[in-house]
Design a protein around this motif. Structure first.
Motif, PDB file in Angstrom:
ATOM      1  N   PHE A 135     -16.456   8.947 -14.855  1.00  0.00           N
ATOM      2  CA  PHE A 135     -18.176   8.575 -14.854  1.00  0.00           C
ATOM      3  C   PHE A 135     -18.793   9.605 -13.695  1.00  0.00           C
ATOM      4  O   PHE A 135     -19.795  10.032 -13.977  1.00  0.00           O
ATOM      5  N   TYR A 146     -30.394  15.957  -9.319  1.00  0.00           N
ATOM      6  CA  TYR A 146     -29.688  14.864  -8.429  1.00  0.00           C
ATOM      7  C   TYR A 146     -28.323  15.099  -7.921  1.00  0.00           C
ATOM      8  O   TYR A 146     -27.592  14.938  -8.913  1.00  0.00           O
ATOM      9  N   LEU A 179     -23.623   9.443  -3.071  1.00  0.00           N
ATOM     10  CA  LEU A 179     -24.221   8.115  -3.519  1.00  0.00           C
ATOM     11  C   LEU A 179     -23.522   7.905  -4.862  1.00  0.00           C
ATOM     12  O   LEU A 179     -23.130   6.648  -4.910  1.00  0.00           O
ATOM     13  N   PHE A 237     -21.389   4.344  -5.544  1.00  0.00           N
ATOM     14  CA  PHE A 237     -21.469   3.443  -6.727  1.00  0.00           C
ATOM     15  C   PHE A 237     -20.534   2.894  -7.405  1.00  0.00           C
ATOM     16  O   PHE A 237     -19.891   1.974  -7.883  1.00  0.00           O
ATOM     17  N   LEU A 240     -33.928   7.610 -14.329  1.00  0.00           N
ATOM     18  CA  LEU A 240     -33.151   8.718 -14.326  1.00  0.00           C
ATOM     19  C   LEU A 240     -31.819   8.281 -14.773  1.00  0.00           C
ATOM     20  O   LEU A 240     -31.078   9.014 -15.632  1.00  0.00           O
ATOM     21  N   LEU A 241     -31.261   7.255 -14.407  1.00  0.00           N
ATOM     22  CA  LEU A 241     -29.780   6.635 -14.871  1.00  0.00           C
ATOM     23  C   LEU A 241     -29.891   6.302 -16.144  1.00  0.00           C
ATOM     24  O   LEU A 241     -28.754   6.581 -16.951  1.00  0.00           O
TER      25      LEU A 241
HETATM   26  O1  DAO Z   1     -34.341   6.621 -10.580  1.00  0.00           O
HETATM   27  O2  DAO Z   1     -35.626   7.758  -9.878  1.00  0.00           O
HETATM   28  C1  DAO Z   1     -34.728   7.307  -9.706  1.00  0.00           C
HETATM   29  C2  DAO Z   1     -33.836   7.502  -8.453  1.00  0.00           C
HETATM   30  C3  DAO Z   1     -32.538   8.009  -8.900  1.00  0.00           C
HETATM   31  C4  DAO Z   1     -31.536   6.938  -8.546  1.00  0.00           C
HETATM   32  C5  DAO Z   1     -30.114   7.450  -8.955  1.00  0.00           C
HETATM   33  C6  DAO Z   1     -29.195   6.627  -8.604  1.00  0.00           C
HETATM   34  C7  DAO Z   1     -28.026   7.174  -9.391  1.00  0.00           C
HETATM   35  C8  DAO Z   1     -26.817   6.853  -8.309  1.00  0.00           C
HETATM   36  C9  DAO Z   1     -25.767   6.910  -8.919  1.00  0.00           C
HETATM   37  C10 DAO Z   1     -25.636   5.602  -9.576  1.00  0.00           C
HETATM   38  C11 DAO Z   1     -24.788   5.586 -10.716  1.00  0.00           C
HETATM   39  C12 DAO Z   1     -24.900   4.714 -11.511  1.00  0.00           C
END
Ligand code: DAO
Ligand code: DAO
Ligand code: DAO
Length: 205
Positions: A107, A121, A126, A130, A172-173
């Motif tokens: 992942f 990113y 982070l 997660f 984004l995710l």
């Molecule tokens: O969505 O703009 C956005 C903010 C970015 C958040 C990204 C979060 C990713 C953290 C890892 C999570 C994997 C599920």
């Protein structure tokens, strides 16, 4: 027609309709090389999108009539990934000996590369925070079903065998996850091409 569709290499069967209104648009296979030697079949996947959302969205989409057929199809696929269309990627586990540790590292590698691609990113910490939520006692034997569903508002819901294990709101995710399955460097080119053809035929209906 509503007969299930079988992924030929694994024999995994996918319902043609999910959640009453999501239609199967493509299927594929996720492989992984282990120890740089052997390719294992990890899971088969199916990509679904809500019929109504797709029709609404395609109706607004202007494809350049002078563009090549290939270019038009790519545009439709991009449009599907970028917009607020309810979609599901359903994973059916083939490899029966997946450890949660290897799920975490896969992942971080695959999703991590896409977060970087689309968001610039690169927050390993982070990501790691997660994936550390994937508890060691989760079991995903052969035949387990994981669904990654994008709901309206770019909320990603994750379920294992029908039980919700988490949800997170992030455009984004959602975009990053979809890219693994139907992006330019999809785990399986065939899935991407299936989706393109099915979208094109919906457009011309
Ligand atoms: O969505 O703009 C956005 C903010 C970015 C958040 C990204 C979060 C990713 C953290 C890892 C999570 C994997 C599920
Ligand atoms: O367990 O040592 C091993 C090898 C298996 C590696 C497979 C990783 C792929 C994981 C993605 C699964 C997501 C459900
Ligand atoms: O195949 O590399 C890949 C991407 C896998 C994404 C799967 C997400 C699974 C999240 C739930 C796992 C809980 C153990």
């Amino acid at each position: 027609n509503s007969a299930p569709v079988t992924e030929s290499r694994t024999g995994m069967s996918f319902p043609s309709i999910l959640k009453e209104s999501q239609r199967l648009l493509g299927i594929g296979l996720r492989k992984k090389a282990i120890f740089g030697l052997k390719n294992i079949d990890v899971y088969a996947f199916g990509v679904y999108a809500d019929d109504g959302d797709v029709k609404k969205c395609l109706a607004q989409k202007h494809v350049g009539p002078s563009d090549s057929e290939l270019k038009q199809k790519e545009e439709l696929r991009d449009h599907l990934m970028e917009n607020d269309i309810r979609m599901t990627v359903r994973l059916q586990i083939v490899y029966g000996r997946l450890s949660i540790g290897s799920v975490r590292s896969a992942f971080e590698e695959s999703v991590g590369s896409r977060l970087l691609k689309f968001g610039g990113y690169d927050n390993k910490e982070l990501l790691h925070r997660f994936t550390s939520q994937f508890k060691d006692d989760i079991k995903i034997p052969r035949g387990s079903i994981i669904e990654l569903s994008r709901d309206h508002g770019y909320i990603l819901h994750t379920t294992i065998d029908g039980k919700e294990v988490g949800s997170i709101q992030s455009k984004l995710l959602c975009r990053s996850i979809l890219d693994l399955y139907i992006g330019d460097e999809s785990f399986d080119q065939k899935a991407k091409e299936d989706v393109e053809s099915n979208l094109a035929s919906l457009l011309h209906k």
